[in-house]
Design a protein around this motif. Structure first.
Motif, PDB file in Angstrom:
ATOM      1  N   GLU A  14       2.635 -54.518  -0.076  1.00  0.00           N
ATOM      2  CA  GLU A  14       3.977 -53.994   0.451  1.00  0.00           C
ATOM      3  C   GLU A  14       4.237 -53.493   1.774  1.00  0.00           C
ATOM      4  N   ILE A  15       2.796 -54.211   2.336  1.00  0.00           N
ATOM      5  CA  ILE A  15       2.971 -53.292   3.635  1.00  0.00           C
ATOM      6  C   ILE A  15       2.869 -54.449   5.151  1.00  0.00           C
ATOM      7  N   CYS A  16       3.798 -54.952   5.562  1.00  0.00           N
ATOM      8  CA  CYS A  16       3.946 -55.613   6.379  1.00  0.00           C
ATOM      9  C   CYS A  16       3.496 -55.306   8.216  1.00  0.00           C
ATOM     10  N   VAL A  17       2.480 -55.497   8.283  1.00  0.00           N
ATOM     11  CA  VAL A  17       2.151 -55.014  10.446  1.00  0.00           C
ATOM     12  C   VAL A  17       3.052 -56.323  11.319  1.00  0.00           C
ATOM     13  N   MET A  18       3.429 -56.209  12.067  1.00  0.00           N
ATOM     14  CA  MET A  18       4.860 -56.656  12.893  1.00  0.00           C
ATOM     15  C   MET A  18       4.415 -57.512  14.202  1.00  0.00           C
ATOM     16  N   ASP A  33      16.667 -46.829  -7.557  1.00  0.00           N
ATOM     17  CA  ASP A  33      17.061 -46.578  -9.090  1.00  0.00           C
ATOM     18  C   ASP A  33      17.681 -46.002  -9.080  1.00  0.00           C
ATOM     19  N   VAL A  34      18.922 -44.998  -9.087  1.00  0.00           N
ATOM     20  CA  VAL A  34      19.542 -43.545  -8.943  1.00  0.00           C
ATOM     21  C   VAL A  34      19.788 -42.813 -10.520  1.00  0.00           C
ATOM     22  N   ASP A  41      12.137 -51.223  -6.229  1.00  0.00           N
ATOM     23  CA  ASP A  41      11.018 -52.469  -4.917  1.00  0.00           C
ATOM     24  C   ASP A  41      10.427 -51.466  -3.749  1.00  0.00           C
ATOM     25  N   LYS A  42       9.628 -51.083  -3.058  1.00  0.00           N
ATOM     26  CA  LYS A  42       9.725 -50.576  -1.576  1.00  0.00           C
ATOM     27  C   LYS A  42       8.790 -51.886  -0.484  1.00  0.00           C
ATOM     28  N   MET A  43       9.299 -51.068   0.416  1.00  0.00           N
ATOM     29  CA  MET A  43       8.158 -51.686   1.726  1.00  0.00           C
ATOM     30  C   MET A  43       7.693 -51.268   2.791  1.00  0.00           C
ATOM     31  N   LEU A  82      13.725 -56.154  -2.144  1.00  0.00           N
ATOM     32  CA  LEU A  82      13.372 -56.007  -0.938  1.00  0.00           C
ATOM     33  C   LEU A  82      12.327 -57.428  -0.509  1.00  0.00           C
ATOM     34  N   GLU A  83      13.228 -57.938   0.536  1.00  0.00           N
ATOM     35  CA  GLU A  83      12.605 -59.520   1.096  1.00  0.00           C
ATOM     36  C   GLU A  83      12.314 -59.317   2.711  1.00  0.00           C
ATOM     37  N   TYR A  84      11.226 -60.203   2.864  1.00  0.00           N
ATOM     38  CA  TYR A  84      11.015 -59.997   4.294  1.00  0.00           C
ATOM     39  C   TYR A  84      11.309 -61.098   4.602  1.00  0.00           C
TER      40      TYR A  84
END
Length: 176
Positions: A14-18, A33-34, A41-43, A82-84
């Protein structure tokens, strides 16, 4: 440091190093979802993001890696997922979110480039005259849904500082 969202540690995937090296800042995006009160999802993106543009289905994160370039990262969000999508680099600086707009799946953004960092700065493509005394050169970029450059106009608002711009339909209005 492992980020925690609603009491749960994030997973490595879930972690992207950019960016290469140095920057310790990050952007954490959570889809919640409130109604159900749960994280869908989380990123996390370690990019030192300073500027964002959010459209109906995408988040664009911009990071200046110098006065010469901006990195543009695209993340899609649909129904809580969420999608990169991709990353690209543009010459110059995008001053704020009004210098970006998404239309029909295409990202349009305007940058300002100092001529000494611009490969074609020695000659204006339209007039053939020298641009060596120019303070800034405006560039308009267009990217498709995969962040591939599909269009570009150079030398907009030459010799001018663009303070704001707005995209309306197929037009861009810049204010110098």
């Amino acid at each position: 440091y492992v980020p925690v969202v609603f009491g749960k540690e994030m997973k490595c995937e879930e972690i992207c190093v950019m960016l290469d090296g140095g920057d310790s800042e990050s952007l954490l995006i959570s889809a919640v979802d409130v109604k159900e009160k749960k994280v869908i999802d989380k990123m996390m993106i370690t990019s030192g993001s300073e500027l964002f543009y959010v459209s109906e289905g995408n988040i664009y994160s911009l990071v200046s890696d110098s006065i010469k370039y901006e990195d543009v990262v695209k993340i899609s969000y649909q129904e809580g997922n969420l999608e990169y999508v991709g990353k690209t680099k543009v010459k110059g600086t995008v001053y704020d979110e009004y210098f970006m707009e998404e239309k029909d799946g295409f990202l349009r953004l305007m940058t300002q480039v100092y001529p000494e960092y611009y490969a074609d700065a020695d000659k204006d493509k339209t007039t053939g005259s020298s641009t060596s005394k120019r303070e800034k050169i405006g560039c308009l970029y267009v990217f498709d849904e995969n962040m591939k450059e599909v269009g570009r106009i150079d030398n907009l608002a030459a010799d001018e500082a663009v303070y704001n711009c707005i995209f309306v339909g197929d037009m861009i209005y810049d204010f110098t």
